[in-house]
Design a protein around this motif. Sequence first.
Motif, PDB file in Angstrom:
ATOM      1  N   GLU A  38       4.341   5.737  -5.368  1.00 54.64           N
ATOM      2  CA  GLU A  38       4.408   5.923  -6.887  1.00 54.64           C
ATOM      3  C   GLU A  38       3.359   6.934  -7.406  1.00 54.64           C
ATOM      4  O   GLU A  38       3.765   7.990  -8.208  1.00 54.64           O
ATOM      5  CB  GLU A  38       3.914   4.421  -7.506  1.00 54.64           C
ATOM      6  CG  GLU A  38       4.989   3.334  -7.506  1.00 54.64           C
ATOM      7  CD  GLU A  38       4.619   2.018  -7.763  1.00 54.64           C
ATOM      8  OE1 GLU A  38       3.217   1.937  -8.405  1.00 54.64           O
ATOM      9  OE2 GLU A  38       5.572   1.017  -7.714  1.00 54.64           O
ATOM     10  N   GLU A  39       2.163   6.870  -6.742  1.00 52.23           N
ATOM     11  CA  GLU A  39       1.172   8.072  -6.698  1.00 52.23           C
ATOM     12  C   GLU A  39       1.411   9.277  -6.755  1.00 52.23           C
ATOM     13  O   GLU A  39       1.500  10.149  -7.297  1.00 52.23           O
ATOM     14  CB  GLU A  39      -0.283   7.844  -6.161  1.00 52.23           C
ATOM     15  CG  GLU A  39      -1.391   8.584  -6.656  1.00 52.23           C
ATOM     16  CD  GLU A  39      -2.417   8.364  -5.498  1.00 52.23           C
ATOM     17  OE1 GLU A  39      -3.141   9.193  -5.275  1.00 52.23           O
ATOM     18  OE2 GLU A  39      -2.805   7.197  -5.147  1.00 52.23           O
ATOM     19  N   LEU A  40       2.357   9.773  -5.530  1.00 50.95           N
ATOM     20  CA  LEU A  40       3.050  10.846  -5.176  1.00 50.95           C
ATOM     21  C   LEU A  40       3.987  11.120  -5.999  1.00 50.95           C
ATOM     22  O   LEU A  40       4.226  12.384  -6.578  1.00 50.95           O
ATOM     23  CB  LEU A  40       3.145  10.497  -3.636  1.00 50.95           C
ATOM     24  CG  LEU A  40       2.226  10.608  -2.746  1.00 50.95           C
ATOM     25  CD1 LEU A  40       2.869  10.518  -1.232  1.00 50.95           C
ATOM     26  CD2 LEU A  40       1.247  11.998  -2.639  1.00 50.95           C
ATOM     27  N   THR A  41       5.045  10.046  -6.262  1.00 54.62           N
ATOM     28  CA  THR A  41       5.908  10.403  -7.189  1.00 54.62           C
ATOM     29  C   THR A  41       5.511  10.932  -8.628  1.00 54.62           C
ATOM     30  O   THR A  41       5.839  11.857  -9.267  1.00 54.62           O
ATOM     31  CB  THR A  41       6.716   9.361  -7.625  1.00 54.62           C
ATOM     32  OG1 THR A  41       7.287   8.752  -6.428  1.00 54.62           O
ATOM     33  CG2 THR A  41       7.917   9.431  -8.491  1.00 54.62           C
ATOM     34  N   GLY A  42       4.413  10.359  -9.408  1.00 52.67           N
ATOM     35  CA  GLY A  42       3.594  10.871 -10.315  1.00 52.67           C
ATOM     36  C   GLY A  42       3.229  12.154 -10.134  1.00 52.67           C
ATOM     37  O   GLY A  42       3.298  13.235 -11.293  1.00 52.67           O
ATOM     38  N   ARG A  43       2.270  12.517  -9.168  1.00 53.30           N
ATOM     39  CA  ARG A  43       1.946  13.881  -8.951  1.00 53.30           C
ATOM     40  C   ARG A  43       2.944  14.747  -8.611  1.00 53.30           C
ATOM     41  O   ARG A  43       2.936  16.051  -9.086  1.00 53.30           O
ATOM     42  CB  ARG A  43       1.036  13.789  -7.484  1.00 53.30           C
ATOM     43  CG  ARG A  43       0.584  15.143  -7.215  1.00 53.30           C
ATOM     44  CD  ARG A  43      -0.565  15.580  -8.230  1.00 53.30           C
ATOM     45  NE  ARG A  43      -1.206  16.691  -7.724  1.00 53.30           N
ATOM     46  CZ  ARG A  43      -1.367  17.702  -8.403  1.00 53.30           C
ATOM     47  NH1 ARG A  43      -1.199  17.631  -9.689  1.00 53.30           N
ATOM     48  NH2 ARG A  43      -2.036  19.025  -7.924  1.00 53.30           N
ATOM     49  N   LEU A  44       4.268  14.552  -8.327  1.00 47.66           N
ATOM     50  CA  LEU A  44       5.247  15.399  -7.865  1.00 47.66           C
ATOM     51  C   LEU A  44       5.937  15.821  -9.316  1.00 47.66           C
ATOM     52  O   LEU A  44       6.295  16.776  -9.658  1.00 47.66           O
ATOM     53  CB  LEU A  44       6.484  14.667  -6.931  1.00 47.66           C
ATOM     54  CG  LEU A  44       7.619  15.711  -6.529  1.00 47.66           C
ATOM     55  CD1 LEU A  44       7.154  16.792  -6.149  1.00 47.66           C
ATOM     56  CD2 LEU A  44       8.599  14.725  -5.949  1.00 47.66           C
ATOM     57  N   ARG A  45       5.801  14.636 -10.127  1.00 47.08           N
ATOM     58  CA  ARG A  45       6.586  15.065 -11.638  1.00 47.08           C
ATOM     59  C   ARG A  45       5.594  16.014 -12.276  1.00 47.08           C
ATOM     60  O   ARG A  45       6.050  16.972 -12.830  1.00 47.08           O
ATOM     61  CB  ARG A  45       6.638  13.706 -12.178  1.00 47.08           C
ATOM     62  CG  ARG A  45       7.299  13.715 -13.507  1.00 47.08           C
ATOM     63  CD  ARG A  45       7.631  12.279 -14.128  1.00 47.08           C
ATOM     64  NE  ARG A  45       8.069  11.476 -13.109  1.00 47.08           N
ATOM     65  CZ  ARG A  45       7.288  10.190 -12.859  1.00 47.08           C
ATOM     66  NH1 ARG A  45       6.226  10.082 -13.348  1.00 47.08           N
ATOM     67  NH2 ARG A  45       7.923   9.359 -11.941  1.00 47.08           N
ATOM     68  N   GLU A  46       4.270  15.806 -12.326  1.00 43.03           N
ATOM     69  CA  GLU A  46       3.437  16.827 -12.620  1.00 43.03           C
ATOM     70  C   GLU A  46       3.523  18.260 -12.109  1.00 43.03           C
ATOM     71  O   GLU A  46       3.456  19.253 -12.940  1.00 43.03           O
ATOM     72  CB  GLU A  46       1.880  16.231 -12.507  1.00 43.03           C
ATOM     73  CG  GLU A  46       1.637  14.959 -13.279  1.00 43.03           C
ATOM     74  CD  GLU A  46      -0.004  14.591 -12.969  1.00 43.03           C
ATOM     75  OE1 GLU A  46      -0.746  15.196 -12.017  1.00 43.03           O
ATOM     76  OE2 GLU A  46      -0.354  13.511 -13.391  1.00 43.03           O
ATOM     77  N   LEU A  47       3.417  18.480 -10.704  1.00 41.84           N
ATOM     78  CA  LEU A  47       3.451  19.638 -10.326  1.00 41.84           C
ATOM     79  C   LEU A  47       4.890  20.187 -10.641  1.00 41.84           C
ATOM     80  O   LEU A  47       4.990  21.628 -10.979  1.00 41.84           O
ATOM     81  CB  LEU A  47       3.586  19.653  -8.725  1.00 41.84           C
ATOM     82  CG  LEU A  47       2.358  19.175  -8.196  1.00 41.84           C
ATOM     83  CD1 LEU A  47       2.487  18.945  -6.682  1.00 41.84           C
ATOM     84  CD2 LEU A  47       1.354  20.319  -8.365  1.00 41.84           C
ATOM     85  N   GLN A  79       0.889  -1.247   0.041  1.00 40.28           N
ATOM     86  CA  GLN A  79      -0.114   0.011  -0.069  1.00 40.28           C
ATOM     87  C   GLN A  79       0.802   1.252   0.078  1.00 40.28           C
ATOM     88  O   GLN A  79       0.701   2.284  -0.636  1.00 40.28           O
ATOM     89  CB  GLN A  79      -1.032  -0.016   1.313  1.00 40.28           C
ATOM     90  CG  GLN A  79      -1.864  -1.037   1.384  1.00 40.28           C
ATOM     91  CD  GLN A  79      -2.758  -1.039   2.371  1.00 40.28           C
ATOM     92  OE1 GLN A  79      -2.616  -0.494   3.348  1.00 40.28           O
ATOM     93  NE2 GLN A  79      -3.982  -1.754   2.453  1.00 40.28           N
ATOM     94  N   THR A  80       1.876   1.290   0.769  1.00 43.97           N
ATOM     95  CA  THR A  80       2.757   2.519   0.855  1.00 43.97           C
ATOM     96  C   THR A  80       3.488   2.758  -0.288  1.00 43.97           C
ATOM     97  O   THR A  80       3.641   3.743  -0.964  1.00 43.97           O
ATOM     98  CB  THR A  80       3.858   2.215   2.119  1.00 43.97           C
ATOM     99  OG1 THR A  80       3.135   2.081   3.290  1.00 43.97           O
ATOM    100  CG2 THR A  80       4.887   3.451   2.292  1.00 43.97           C
ATOM    101  N   GLN A  81       3.983   1.505  -1.002  1.00 43.48           N
ATOM    102  CA  GLN A  81       4.556   1.663  -2.315  1.00 43.48           C
ATOM    103  C   GLN A  81       3.596   2.231  -3.465  1.00 43.48           C
ATOM    104  O   GLN A  81       4.134   2.888  -4.116  1.00 43.48           O
ATOM    105  CB  GLN A  81       5.141   0.140  -2.677  1.00 43.48           C
ATOM    106  CG  GLN A  81       6.053   0.025  -4.033  1.00 43.48           C
ATOM    107  CD  GLN A  81       7.221   0.915  -3.772  1.00 43.48           C
ATOM    108  OE1 GLN A  81       7.853   1.016  -2.697  1.00 43.48           O
ATOM    109  NE2 GLN A  81       7.603   1.876  -4.816  1.00 43.48           N
ATOM    110  N   ALA A  82       2.364   1.832  -3.501  1.00 36.29           N
ATOM    111  CA  ALA A  82       1.516   2.416  -4.298  1.00 36.29           C
ATOM    112  C   ALA A  82       1.315   3.942  -4.076  1.00 36.29           C
ATOM    113  O   ALA A  82       1.171   4.742  -5.007  1.00 36.29           O
ATOM    114  CB  ALA A  82       0.071   1.628  -4.247  1.00 36.29           C
ATOM    115  N   GLN A  83       1.157   4.205  -2.850  1.00 39.54           N
ATOM    116  CA  GLN A  83       1.259   5.901  -2.516  1.00 39.54           C
ATOM    117  C   GLN A  83       2.363   6.546  -2.853  1.00 39.54           C
ATOM    118  O   GLN A  83       2.079   7.534  -3.412  1.00 39.54           O
ATOM    119  CB  GLN A  83       1.080   5.960  -0.867  1.00 39.54           C
ATOM    120  CG  GLN A  83      -0.357   5.185  -0.444  1.00 39.54           C
ATOM    121  CD  GLN A  83      -0.614   5.496   0.979  1.00 39.54           C
ATOM    122  OE1 GLN A  83       0.283   5.560   1.778  1.00 39.54           O
ATOM    123  NE2 GLN A  83      -1.751   5.543   1.450  1.00 39.54           N
TER     124      GLN A  83
END
Length: 144
Positions: free
Chosen positions: A36-45, A30-34
Motif C-alpha cells: 500500500e505504501e509503495l502503491t501510494g509512492r508509485l502514484r505520486e511518482l 506487513q507485506t500488504q502495508a508495504q
Amino acid sequence: MTQPDQREPGTWLLDRIDAREEALTSQIEQTQAQIEELTGRLRELDQDLDHLRITRKTLLVLASEPDPAPPPPTPAIPDHPAYQQILTILADAGQPTRARDPCLALDLPLARKNIENTRAKLKRLVGLGILVEIEPGLFAQPRP
C-alpha cells in the motif's frame, strides 16, 4: 503428568502449524502495508512524471510559436509645459473633465480663446493616445 516436550504428537504438530500460521499472517500484513505504501509512492511518482511531460509539451509548443508583437511605444508628451499641467490636473481630478476645468485649475480666465486652446491641447493628447475622449468634449485618462 506429562513433560512439555512429551506432548502428544498431534497436539505438538497442531501447535507448530498454529505458530507458523501466525507468523505467515503477520508477514502477510506487513507485506500488504508495504504494498500500500509503495502503491501510494508509485502514484505520486507517476503524477510527477505526468506533470513533467505536460510541462515539456507546453514549452515545446511555446517555443514553436512566433514571438508576439512588441507593445506599442509609449507616446511622447509634447514639450510645452501646459501639456504636463493638463495631465496633472486630469490625474488629480480622477474623473473625466471638460476643457474649462483645466482652465479653472490653471487660473486662466474663462475666455473662449483659453477654453479653445485647452480643448485643442486635449484633442492633441487624444490623438497621441495619451488621453481618450469619452464623449464629445469629455476627456479622461485611458484605463489600463
